[in-house]
Every structure is written in C-alpha cells, then in structure tokens.
Write an enzyme that holds these catalytic residues in place. Structure first.
Site, PDB file in Angstrom:
ATOM      1  N   LYS A 116       0.785  -1.188  -0.072  1.00  0.00           N
ATOM      2  CA  LYS A 116       0.021   0.185  -0.087  1.00  0.00           C
ATOM      3  C   LYS A 116       0.734   1.311   0.048  1.00  0.00           C
ATOM      4  CE  LYS A 116      -3.900  -2.628   2.326  1.00  0.00           C
ATOM      5  NZ  LYS A 116      -3.275  -3.657   2.005  1.00  0.00           N
ATOM      6  N   GLU A 258      -9.842   1.229  -3.675  1.00  0.00           N
ATOM      7  CA  GLU A 258     -10.850   1.557  -2.594  1.00  0.00           C
ATOM      8  C   GLU A 258     -10.466   3.120  -2.121  1.00  0.00           C
ATOM      9  OE1 GLU A 258     -10.223  -1.315   0.527  1.00  0.00           O
ATOM     10  OE2 GLU A 258     -11.225  -2.867  -0.528  1.00  0.00           O
ATOM     11  N   ARG A 274      -7.065  -8.469  -6.556  1.00  0.00           N
ATOM     12  CA  ARG A 274      -7.729  -9.794  -6.515  1.00  0.00           C
ATOM     13  C   ARG A 274      -9.285  -9.412  -6.673  1.00  0.00           C
ATOM     14  NH1 ARG A 274      -9.624  -9.107  -1.513  1.00  0.00           N
ATOM     15  NH2 ARG A 274      -8.300  -7.803  -0.002  1.00  0.00           N
TER      16      ARG A 274
END
Length: 619
Positions: A116, A258, A274
């Site tokens: 991340k 996200e 994924r």
C-alpha cells in the site's frame, strides 16, 4: 483452453469459484490443511490434495506446495481466491514458471500495488513518516494485506509503539509480511470502492461503485452496490481514478480500487489486485459472473467495448460465527443447520453438520439480495436473515438484521464509525421472553409419558435454561386432558418441533430444534440447565475465562502472581482465527493466579487467571 483449475484457497471462496467452474465445464482441484480435510470445499472438488507439514494457519501460504499440488492433480490453471497468497507476486510467478495459467493480474502489477505504501507513491500520495499529536487519530495498517488484519486505530501517541508491534505480528501471521505503515484516520468517512475488470487487449471496465462502510475491526460487514448518496461528479471521479490506477500498472483481470470519502472528497486508500469478498453485489447489479470473466481474460478473450448496463441495487451481509456483544469474539462448534429462505443468494463454505474450527476466519456465509431499488433490497435481505434457521454457535445474525433496519443505514447516512456509535444498542439482548416456555413445552411433549384423563391436576413442572447470558426458569402443568398449560399463556399446540402460544391475544408459532442440551426456538438460542446445578462448577469472582479457543501468544511484560493490576489493564493476548484478542483485568486488585503460559492452547471457558479485589479497609 483451461480444462482443470486449482483454487489456492479454502472455504466460501473456493466453493464459489468451483460453482463457476462447473458451469463452464472445468474440472476442479482443492487443496487443504489437516483441519480442512473434510471441509465443504474439499468435499465438493473433483480432486483434493493435502498440503503437508505446516501449522494450519500457515498451510495456505505455502506457494511451492500449492504449485506441486496443481501439477500432481493435472490442473492447468490456478485461481488464488482472496486472502492468503492472492496478492503475492512471487506465487504468481511460480505458477507461471510451472507452465500453469495464472487467474489474476501480471506479477508486475501485483508488485506495483501489493504494498500500500508503494501504491500510494505510484499515485503521488505519501504515507505519514513521523506521527505527532496533531496527526491523531491515525491508522496503523498492514502494507501487504487487508481484511482488517494488521490494522489498529491509535488515538494517543503513547499507544503507537504497542499498536505497531501488534499490527506487525498480525500482518506477519496472516500475509507472511510484517510491514506496516501509518495514515490519517478519518472517523466520519465512508468506505467506497470501484470494481475493475481489464483484459489483455487494452479494455478496462470500471463497474460502478460499492459502499462498504459498515465495518467491525476494519473488516467489512455489510456492502452494497451502487454506493448511495454520491453525486454524479464524485462517482465519475472515482471511476476515472480507478481506471487510471489500473492502466498505470497494465492491469488485467478483476481488481478493486478503494477510497475513503469524506466531506465530498475522495481519498485513495489502496488497490486490491484480486477478487473481493463483496464482489457478488457487483455481479448482481451488472448481471455478470466475475469469476467467469477472470477465466476468460486469462484465456486471452477480449471484453466488450463497454460493460453491460447497471440494473437495480444489491446488498450483501456477512454472517459470522462471533459474538458482537463480547468484543466480536469468534465462536466455534457444530453448525447444525444453515438455511436462508427466499430468493437471496447464499455463498458459504459450510454445510449442515460441519464444524466451525479455530484456525480460520469465522465467516459462515454471505447473503446477497438484489431488487429494483435500494429500499427493497434492504428489506428483502433483513427479512431473509430474520427468518433464517441458523443452529449452532452464536452469530452476528441479529446485529445484521438490526443494522439493515437502522435509520442511519436505511437513509444512507452511515460511515465507518457506525458500530462505534451504535454497537451497544444494536447488541442489547432482545430474545423472545416466551422462548424458554416454548422450549420446555416442546421438550415435555417429546419426553412425556403421560396422557389421557387425570383425576387430579398435576403439579407444576419446572425447567431452567440459559438464554442471552441469563438463567430463566419456567413452569408448566400437564392438564387432565393430557395437554399442557402455563400461567398467563394459552398453549394452542405443542410437539417436539413446533409450539403455538397465545399471549395478550396474539398468537405466535415457534419452530423448535434440539441438539443435546442446545435448543433453538426460532431465532433464540438456549441451553438446557441441570435441575440441580453443581456448586463446584462455578468459578471464583474475578475469574478470567477464555472467550474462545485459541493460543496464548503473549503475557504482559513483568506480569506474575501477586502483582497489582488496574481495571482494564491488558494481561495477556489470545490468537484465534489469525486475530489477536486482548484479555484485560476486570477490576482493580491483585493477580491472584495465572494459569497459562505463552504458547499454550486453550479451549473455550478455560480458566486463564484470577484477579481479586482488595477488601475495604485493607492495604
């Protein structure tokens, strides 16, 4: 062309992928740990291979053994599912190097987005390097994973070091990588994401938005598509950024970008390379099978120029074997029955009679409702969950029903702090007060040898039950005509499986199911108690019992018998289902006894420690 596919995963996601494979005529291969030898995903596959030589929590992280299993079983493709090795570039390369088809994005794309911290840097966003009081609250987050593992909210600077250590330990156990980072924590934000699907011919679909704001321990509980309440401009911005992120790493297959949305602005969080747990809501709205599309992309097929149009609204709720009122403590035991009525989609990794173990995530199933409008989808899902037969360990079913009917959720005003504000009210005990009587009457019918006319009325019969953490005593009588009666309640019918009662002019029917001392009356779970309780079975005041089966992974530094402790002081940590659970002192006093050591495995209810209070007037 893919003819045989191994799923490098377990449980619900493996079963869900197998369902698509059967529809496409593809043979299936399962892998399993020792505890999963008889799991549903193992039973449903055409072939299954045991993964040897590792602790259960680590079994599905052994990429080399999984590749060998695929070759041994004659598979020509591997699907990673989600979690475990699904975002591990090294595993993806090992699959490809073995001559197998990888159902996922290129390893280079996984590498670019798997951390991340690196993903943020790719999009020009830097994580916090030094945390000051002005930065609080902050979120400590695992760099290599998700699902709420390796995440801690820090509100006080002095708690940061402990949060970093705990997050690193959880991340290493869950993902094989202990790297963590820190970012600002927006308490009133909404978690919104965009589903991506891309092919090898340059086409990228941004399949609308999902809202996943209802979370516990930073793990999603209720998800829906499309995300409600977004302006058209903000929704377009989210889709644009998601598509840009996918193109930046030459992405192929299914993925999710996200965001945290607050104050009308979107803040990039991460890209998950994924399939997501909540993918069924997107499937329902767009009328597609994302797993089938993943397989077609991996085979080289091109997507259409544009995705199909969106249709209606879908809501998903995750059913967990856990007790939300006791710190979301995971539950274990026999799942006697799981049946959800109506037209909702149920994705599960369990069948009736399966055991829920201690080694993996406690999610039992995902229930998904699709309807023309959001209000209809919410209503259908709440009703189906309320009517569901879920017989076994405690679950979050009642919490889900109340959450779906909560005014803040119904109006679309929820955010990620929903359970911080409302958990106490949503978990307030609310079992039917007539449930113990229904249980007693069903039991009496099933066991009674009496019947026919009696000269004298029988004496009241007494039974005791545990319900919602409290003991309940009920009384009933056998009538002269061979029936049953109870004070203040008309017994209209009673047999071992169904009781009909009328109270205050209202008639209600109670389905009853019994499994030993465990009794389920409608949605209420009870446990039959012995008529004369054993005093020796009671624990001394201040006893700390294991709230779940697990392993004692840490005891507080310097803690020993006789030491003074403060109420709320952490004493030890249990690890269960790859999450660490803190056990704290219930009162201020003295650690009278410590019955466990680090590394010990304990069962539910094991006595861990005893804390005694100092008598008034003594020092």
């Amino acid at each position: 062309m893919i003819t045989s596919l191994l799923v490098a995963n377990r449980g619900e996601i493996a079963c869900r992928i197998f369902r698509t494979c059967r529809a496409l005529g593809i043979r299936t291969v399962a892998v399993h740990s020792d505890p999963d030898e008889n799991a549903l995903h193992t039973r449903e596959a055409d072939a299954a291979v045991r993964l040897p030589g590792a602790a259960p929590a680590e079994t599905y992280l052994r990429g080399g053994a999984i590749v060998k299993a695929a070759l041994a079983a004659g598979a020509d493709a591997v699907h990673p599912g989600y979690g475990f090795l699904s975002e591990n570039a090294g595993f993806a390369r090992a699959v490809q190097d073995a001559g197998l088809t990888w159902i996922g994005p290129p390893p280079e794309a996984i590498e670019a987005m798997a951390s991340k911290t690196r993903a943020k840097e790719l999009l020009g966003i830097a994580p916090l390097r030094q945390v000051t009081e002005a930065d609080l609250p902050v979120l400590v987050k695992a760099a290599a994973g998700g699902g709420g593992r390796g995440m801690r909210v820090v509100r006080r600077a002095r708690d940061l070091d402990a949060a970093l250590a705990a997050a690193r330990a959880e991340a290493a156990a869950a993902f094989g990588d202990g790297e963590v980072f820190v970012e600002p924590y927006l308490e009133d934000g909404r978690h919104v994401e965009v589903q991506i699907l891309a092919d090898t011919h340059g086409t990228v679909w941004a399949l609308g938005t999902r809202d996943c704001s209802l979370q516990r321990r930073h793990q999603k509980v209720v998800e829906e598509a499309p995300a409600p309440g977004l302006t058209g401009e903000l929704a377009r911005e989210l889709r644009t950024v998601a598509e840009r992120a996918a193109r930046a790493v030459h992405y192929t297959g299914a993925g999710t970008v996200e965001f945290l949305v607050a104050g009308g602005r979107a803040h990039f969080l991460e890209m998950n390379t994924r399939l997501q747990v909540e993918h069924p809501v997107t499937e329902a709205v767009y009328g597609i099978d994302l797993v089938a599309e993943q397989i077609r992309v991996a085979e080289g097929h091109a997507l259409a120029a544009a995705p199909p149009p969106a249709r209606g609204h879908a809501v998903e709720a995750r059913l967990y074997a856990e007790d939300p009122a006791r710190g979301w403590a995971p539950q274990t035991g026999r799942l006697h029955r799981l049946a959800v009525p109506g037209t909702v989609r149920l994705d599960t990794g369990y069948a009736d009679g399966d055991d829920i173990g201690v080694h993996y995530d406690p999610m039992l199933a995902k229930a998904v409702a699709h309807a023309p409008t959001r209000a209809e989808a919410i209503r259908v899902l709440a009703d189906a969950l309320e009517r569901a037969a879920i017989h076994g360990p405690a679950t979050n079913r009642d919490l889900l029903v109340r959450s779906l009917r909560h005014e803040e959720f119904v109006s679309g005003r929820m955010d990620t702090g929903f359970y911080d504000r409302h958990l106490a009210a949503l978990t307030r005990p609310g079992p039917d007060p007539l449930a113990p009587l229904a249980a007693a009457l069903a039991d009496a019918h099933g066991r009674s040898r009496f019947g026919g006319w009696r000269n004298l009325p029988s004496q009241p019969q007494t039974k005791r039950y545990a319900m919602a953490g409290e003991e309940h005593e009920v009384r009933y009588r056998h009538t002269r005509a061979g029936g049953l009666e109870a004070d203040g309640v008309r017994v209209l019918h009673a047999d071992a499986a169904r009781v009909v009662l009328e109270a205050d002019g209202v008639r209600r029917t109670y389905p009853v199911a019994r499994y030993g001392d465990e009794i389920h009356v409608g949605r209420t779970a009870l446990r039959a108690l012995p008529r004369f309780p054993d005093p020796a079975a009671r624990h001394a005041p201040g006893s700390l019992l294991a709230p779940m089966p697990g392993t004692v992974v840490r005891i507080a530094d310097g803690l020993s018998e006789g030491a003074p402790v403060q109420a709320g002081q952490p004493l030890l940590w249990l690890e269960a289902m790859k999450m660490q659970h803190q056990i704290s002192a219930p009162v201020t006093g003295t650690l009278h006894a410590l019955h466990v050591t680090e590394g010990r495995q304990v069962e539910l209810g094991t006595l861990l420690a005893v804390v005694t209070t100092t008598a008034p007037g003594r020092s």
